[in-house]
Design a protein around this motif. Structure first.
Motif, PDB file in Angstrom:
ATOM      1  N   ASP A   4       0.854  -1.184   0.000  1.00  0.00           N
ATOM      2  CA  ASP A   4       0.000   0.000   0.000  1.00  0.00           C
ATOM      3  C   ASP A   4       0.896   1.242   0.000  1.00  0.00           C
ATOM      4  OD1 ASP A   4      -1.963   1.870   0.221  1.00  0.00           O
ATOM      5  OD2 ASP A   4      -2.396   1.469   2.336  1.00  0.00           O
ATOM      6  N   TYR A   5       0.884   1.979  -1.091  1.00  0.00           N
ATOM      7  CA  TYR A   5       1.741   3.149  -1.227  1.00  0.00           C
ATOM      8  C   TYR A   5       1.035   4.446  -0.814  1.00  0.00           C
ATOM      9  CZ  TYR A   5       5.071   0.268  -3.750  1.00  0.00           C
ATOM     10  OH  TYR A   5       5.984  -0.693  -4.095  1.00  0.00           O
ATOM     11  N   ASN A   6      -0.231   4.374  -0.400  1.00  0.00           N
ATOM     12  CA  ASN A   6      -0.975   5.582  -0.036  1.00  0.00           C
ATOM     13  C   ASN A   6      -0.268   6.408   1.028  1.00  0.00           C
ATOM     14  OD1 ASN A   6      -3.002   5.229  -1.862  1.00  0.00           O
ATOM     15  ND2 ASN A   6      -4.339   4.127  -0.447  1.00  0.00           N
ATOM     16  N   SER A   7       0.291   5.761   2.006  1.00  0.00           N
ATOM     17  CA  SER A   7       0.943   6.504   3.091  1.00  0.00           C
ATOM     18  C   SER A   7       2.300   7.069   2.672  1.00  0.00           C
ATOM     19  CB  SER A   7       1.100   5.604   4.314  1.00  0.00           C
ATOM     20  OG  SER A   7       1.932   4.509   3.983  1.00  0.00           O
ATOM     21  N   THR A   8       2.821   6.654   1.540  1.00  0.00           N
ATOM     22  CA  THR A   8       4.132   7.146   1.098  1.00  0.00           C
ATOM     23  C   THR A   8       4.022   8.338   0.146  1.00  0.00           C
ATOM     24  OG1 THR A   8       4.240   5.687  -0.828  1.00  0.00           O
ATOM     25  CG2 THR A   8       5.070   4.815   1.272  1.00  0.00           C
ATOM     26  N   ASN A  10       3.129  12.095  -0.867  1.00  0.00           N
ATOM     27  CA  ASN A  10       3.032  13.393  -0.220  1.00  0.00           C
ATOM     28  C   ASN A  10       1.972  14.226  -0.945  1.00  0.00           C
ATOM     29  OD1 ASN A  10       3.441  15.617   1.343  1.00  0.00           O
ATOM     30  ND2 ASN A  10       5.351  16.232   0.336  1.00  0.00           N
TER      31      ASN A  10
END
Length: 139
Positions: A4-8, A10
């Motif tokens: 899950d790249y959502n938190s990476t 900006n």
């Protein structure tokens, strides 16, 4: 297993939702604008300025709304908004073209096979036809 790249990512912080959801939001926005008397406030703000009135004449009330009708309304809306923002008091004055051959022809199509009718009866049918389509366009 996919990561899950959502938190990476900006992303900018904003009060706007990421999804428009206009069908749900528009009725609420319109209700709020009506409650705040936004249009009346604009007219009050432009009081005393030179008046610019663009009577929104056609569309013919002879059928359902189509892309040409929408384009006509959009262009007139842009002009009125522009005038309000450039030093004029430009009220929105809507209207419909409820007379003439296009309506008469559509009304007569409804009467095919009903025999001869008087001019007064034809006018009544035209009036009913135009009124019905004004209501449809208003919605």
């Amino acid at each position: 297993m996919p990561q899950d790249y959502n938190s990476t990512i900006n992303l900018p912080k904003t009060l706007f939702d990421m999804r428009a959801g206009l069908p749900k939001k528009e009725p609420e926005m319109l209700k709020e604008w009506n409650a705040d008397h936004l249009y009346e406030e604009l007219m009050k703000h432009n009081e005393g300025k030179p008046r610019y009135v663009l009577h929104d004449g056609p569309p013919y009330a002879n059928g359902n709304i189509h892309m040409g009708t929408a384009l006509n309304k959009i262009i007139k809306d842009i002009i009125v908004r522009y005038k309000n923002m450039t030093g004029f008091q430009a009220p929105y004055v809507p209207g419909y073209d409820t007379h003439g051959l296009p309506i008469e022809l559509k009304a007569m199509k409804q009467l095919v096979g009903k025999g001869e009718i008087s001019k007064l009866e034809l006018r009544k049918v035209c009036h009913e036809f135009a009124t019905e389509h004004i209501d449809i366009m208003g919605e």
